[in-house]
Design an enzyme around this catalytic site. Structure first.
Site, PDB file in Angstrom:
ATOM      1  CG  HIS A  37      -1.813  -1.144   1.381  1.00  0.00           C
ATOM      2  ND1 HIS A  37      -1.722  -2.059   2.396  1.00  0.00           N
ATOM      3  CD2 HIS A  37      -2.855  -1.559   0.612  1.00  0.00           C
ATOM      4  CE1 HIS A  37      -2.668  -2.972   2.282  1.00  0.00           C
ATOM      5  NE2 HIS A  37      -3.365  -2.701   1.184  1.00  0.00           N
ATOM      6  CG  ASP A 153      -5.078  -7.601  -5.383  1.00  0.00           C
ATOM      7  OD1 ASP A 153      -5.654  -8.555  -4.862  1.00  0.00           O
ATOM      8  OD2 ASP A 153      -4.302  -6.859  -4.742  1.00  0.00           O
ATOM      9  CB  SER A 188      -1.243 -10.337   1.058  1.00  0.00           C
ATOM     10  OG  SER A 188      -2.600 -10.549   1.400  1.00  0.00           O
TER      11      SER A 188
HETATM   12  P1  AMP Z   1      -6.213  -4.234  -0.420  1.00  0.00           P
HETATM   13  O1  AMP Z   1      -6.148  -3.353   0.781  1.00  0.00           O
HETATM   14  O2  AMP Z   1      -5.607  -5.574  -0.209  1.00  0.00           O
HETATM   15  O3  AMP Z   1      -7.577  -4.261  -1.051  1.00  0.00           O
HETATM   16  O4  AMP Z   1      -5.261  -3.561  -1.494  1.00  0.00           O
HETATM   17  C1  AMP Z   1      -5.385  -2.214  -1.845  1.00  0.00           C
HETATM   18  C2  AMP Z   1      -4.497  -1.932  -3.033  1.00  0.00           C
HETATM   19  O5  AMP Z   1      -3.147  -2.241  -2.700  1.00  0.00           O
HETATM   20  C3  AMP Z   1      -4.867  -2.793  -4.247  1.00  0.00           C
HETATM   21  O6  AMP Z   1      -4.753  -2.002  -5.424  1.00  0.00           O
HETATM   22  C4  AMP Z   1      -3.827  -3.868  -4.210  1.00  0.00           C
HETATM   23  O7  AMP Z   1      -3.540  -4.413  -5.484  1.00  0.00           O
HETATM   24  C5  AMP Z   1      -2.622  -3.110  -3.678  1.00  0.00           C
HETATM   25  N1  AMP Z   1      -1.663  -4.037  -3.080  1.00  0.00           N
HETATM   26  C6  AMP Z   1      -1.912  -4.987  -2.144  1.00  0.00           C
HETATM   27  N2  AMP Z   1      -0.803  -5.709  -1.898  1.00  0.00           N
HETATM   28  C7  AMP Z   1       0.170  -5.211  -2.711  1.00  0.00           C
HETATM   29  C8  AMP Z   1       1.538  -5.539  -2.934  1.00  0.00           C
HETATM   30  N3  AMP Z   1       2.144  -6.520  -2.285  1.00  0.00           N
HETATM   31  N4  AMP Z   1       2.226  -4.809  -3.845  1.00  0.00           N
HETATM   32  C9  AMP Z   1       1.627  -3.808  -4.531  1.00  0.00           C
HETATM   33  N5  AMP Z   1       0.339  -3.458  -4.365  1.00  0.00           N
HETATM   34  C10 AMP Z   1      -0.383  -4.146  -3.465  1.00  0.00           C
END
Ligand code: AMP
Length: 292
Positions: A37, A153, A188
């Site tokens: 993030h 994702d 993640s």
């Molecule tokens: P989430 O909070 O998991 O829904 O993720 C929010 C955003 O952060 C989404 O656009 C995800 O693709 C991105 N994101 C989550 N994990 C990663 C990561 N390891 N590397 C890059 N972007 C990420």
């Protein structure tokens, strides 16, 4: 950094910004922030005058029986990370603000959402309907110039690009590379569910994708790359929910790594955690395959 919880406060905070002609970057998240993030926030900070971070664990993208009730929440810590990342506006609405009584309009992207994670044997298309609905609402309330997503994702990024194009949202979609732990595991929020044994086994996902990538670099067909990846998974004791090579725009199955970028994507369960990862393989240039 200002924290707002309602659409009305968000809109009035942004009205001023817009009057001044400043550019707005939006980073949508479900919180439990990590380096992945942070990389999106950093990109937004570099590109835009005003950075908006949304924190919302979106019930519409969880199927019954999934981890909605135990999804990690850490608002105080997230707010500290956001402050350190120089976020201007943190939007953290309660569920009733996003889905008030009587809510009945959804945005669904067809075709791209019933494969991979959208397959009925995986999370199903409803998952993406939840994602596109909440992202459409965020785009409409924030009105950003640029919205940031992670390649982690990969299918979600493809689906969002399609929605933005199809619904004429006046926004640029930026997709940032996957941020990984030193041993290759994609960061993640769900990694918190892993016990040490599962955590060690989960590194097999990345190793499998690297095997697919090196097979592709030899000029071999996608079936060979999938085979190489599957064998790494099997050695690591991982039975994938899916492991597939698809073109990175229409998500159709592809047989060779040429002409179009190919997404090799994998999902697998480790105890109570369902993890996904992918690698985007660009078309092989003439000369690459034989090492010239
Ligand atoms: P989430 O909070 O998991 O829904 O993720 C929010 C955003 O952060 C989404 O656009 C995800 O693709 C991105 N994101 C989550 N994990 C990663 C990561 N390891 N590397 C890059 N972007 C990420």
């Amino acid at each position: 950094m200002r924290i707002v919880k309602t659409k009305a406060d968000l809109r009035s905070a942004l009205a001023e910004v817009r009057r001044d002609g400043l550019t707005i970057g939006l980073v949508p998240t479900m919180g439990a922030l990590h380096e992945g993030h942070r990389s999106l926030l950093e990109a937004a900070r570099g590109d835009c005058d005003v950075v908006v971070l949304s924190l919302f664990v979106n019930p519409a993208q969880f199927a019954p029986g999934e981890d909605l009730d135990r999804y990690p929440q850490s608002f105080e810590r997230d707010a500290e990370i956001a402050t350190a990342a120089a976020v201007d506006l943190l939007y953290a609405p309660p569920v009733g603000e996003v889905y008030p009584e009587g809510f009945s309009t959804y945005v669904a992207v067809e075709g791209l959402t019933d494969v991979l994670c959208g397959d009925p044997s995986s999370r199903g298309a409803e998952h993406f309907r939840g994602v596109t609905t909440v992202v459409a609402k965020l785009l409409s309330t924030v009105g950003p110039d640029i919205v940031y997503f992670g390649q982690k994702d990969g299918q979600q990024a493809v689906v969002i690009r399609r929605m933005v194009a199809d619904l004429d949202f006046p926004v640029r979609v930026e997709v940032q590379p996957t941020v990984r732990e030193p041993d290759g595991l994609a960061m993640s929020s769900r990694n918190a569910y892993l016990d040490p044994h599962e955590r060690a086994r989960a590194t097999g996902l990345r190793r499998a994708l690297l095997a697919a990538e090196s097979t592709a670099a030899l000029g071999r067909p996608t079936a060979d790359a999938i085979e190489a990846a599957r064998s790494v998974l099997s050695d690591a004791g991982i039975e994938p929910e899916y492991l597939e090579a698809r073109d990175a725009i229409a998500l159709r199955p592809v047989e060779i790594f040429n002409g179009v970028p190919v997404l090799v994507a994998v999902a697998a369960r480790f105890g109570g955690a369902r993890l996904i990862d992918n690698v985007l393989i660009e078309p092989i240039r003439a000369g690459d395959a034989d090492g010239r």
